[in-house]
Design a protein around this motif. Structure first.
Motif, mmCIF file in Angstrom:
data_model
loop_
_atom_site.group_PDB
_atom_site.id
_atom_site.type_symbol
_atom_site.label_atom_id
_atom_site.label_comp_id
_atom_site.label_asym_id
_atom_site.label_seq_id
_atom_site.Cartn_x
_atom_site.Cartn_y
_atom_site.Cartn_z
ATOM 1 N N THR A 284 5.096 8.516 -8.961
ATOM 2 C CA THR A 284 4.141 9.163 -8.052
ATOM 3 C C THR A 284 2.762 8.631 -8.444
ATOM 4 N N PRO A 285 2.261 7.624 -7.717
ATOM 5 C CA PRO A 285 1.031 6.943 -8.138
ATOM 6 C C PRO A 285 -0.230 7.772 -7.909
ATOM 7 N N THR A 286 -1.172 7.593 -8.829
ATOM 8 C CA THR A 286 -2.474 8.239 -8.706
ATOM 9 C C THR A 286 -3.599 7.209 -8.678
ATOM 10 N N GLU A 287 -3.249 5.934 -8.947
ATOM 11 C CA GLU A 287 -4.241 4.860 -8.955
ATOM 12 C C GLU A 287 -3.548 3.554 -8.572
ATOM 13 N N ASP A 288 -4.361 2.534 -8.243
ATOM 14 C CA ASP A 288 -3.803 1.221 -7.929
ATOM 15 C C ASP A 288 -2.905 0.779 -9.082
ATOM 16 N N LYS B 36 -1.885 -1.218 -3.747
ATOM 17 C CA LYS B 36 -3.086 -0.431 -3.463
ATOM 18 C C LYS B 36 -2.666 1.006 -3.188
ATOM 19 N N VAL B 37 -3.313 1.951 -3.873
ATOM 20 C CA VAL B 37 -3.028 3.364 -3.678
ATOM 21 C C VAL B 37 -4.192 3.968 -2.891
ATOM 22 N N GLU B 38 -3.857 4.530 -1.737
ATOM 23 C CA GLU B 38 -4.906 5.069 -0.844
ATOM 24 C C GLU B 38 -4.848 6.590 -0.781
ATOM 25 N N LYS C 152 0.850 -1.194 0.000
ATOM 26 C CA LYS C 152 0.000 0.000 0.000
ATOM 27 C C LYS C 152 0.880 1.237 0.000
ATOM 28 N N GLN D 191 0.643 5.833 -0.517
ATOM 29 C CA GLN D 191 -0.223 6.998 -0.490
ATOM 30 C C GLN D 191 -0.291 7.649 -1.871
ATOM 31 N N LYS D 192 -1.488 8.017 -2.277
ATOM 32 C CA LYS D 192 -1.694 8.696 -3.555
ATOM 33 C C LYS D 192 -0.885 9.996 -3.566
ATOM 34 N N GLY D 193 -0.169 10.213 -4.652
ATOM 35 C CA GLY D 193 0.598 11.444 -4.808
ATOM 36 C C GLY D 193 1.953 11.455 -4.118
#
Length: 119
Positions: free
Chosen positions: A90-94, A117-119, A31, A33-35
């Protein structure tokens, strides 16, 4: 001559059976964090790092899109037989992550995959 040919064939078959293929393992948290910048580490394992026998590429695919390909050759070898490569995102989605490496002589053990998983 037939005996020499038969012995040579058997030696090549045995060598192929025990050939070392390039394998990879993805290291990333389950997991994130988004961004938030996240580092994906790919651990590459292979027995051989010479001009004639080496890992010749490693690919990284995220959500079905190839985002990076590290390429090597006899004149541009990996640092060692076993090495790591990293990729920052830098994730924005799973994310569905897939990595694969290849030996120039023996091929690959297949891809490693990881879901994040991106939360």
């Amino acid at each position: 001559m037939k005996k020499i040919s038969l012995v040579l064939t058997l030696v090549l078959l045995v060598a192929a059976a025990f050939a070392n293929k390039t394998s990879v393992k993805i290291a990333v948290p389950d997991k994130v964090q988004k961004g938030q910048p996240t580092t994906i580490t790919i651990q590459v394992t292979h027995n051989g790092n010479s001009k004639m026998h080496h890992t010749n590429w490693v690919t990284l695919t995220i959500n079905g899109k190839e985002v990076n390909k590290w390429e090597y050759s006899g004149s541009h070898l990996p640092a060692n037989e076993d090495f790591t490569v990293t990729y920052q995102i830098t994730p924005t989605e799973d994310m569905e992550i897939k990595a694969q490496g290849n030996c120039n002589l023996h091929g690959s053990t297949g891809p490693d995959t990881k879901s994040v998983k991106v939360e």
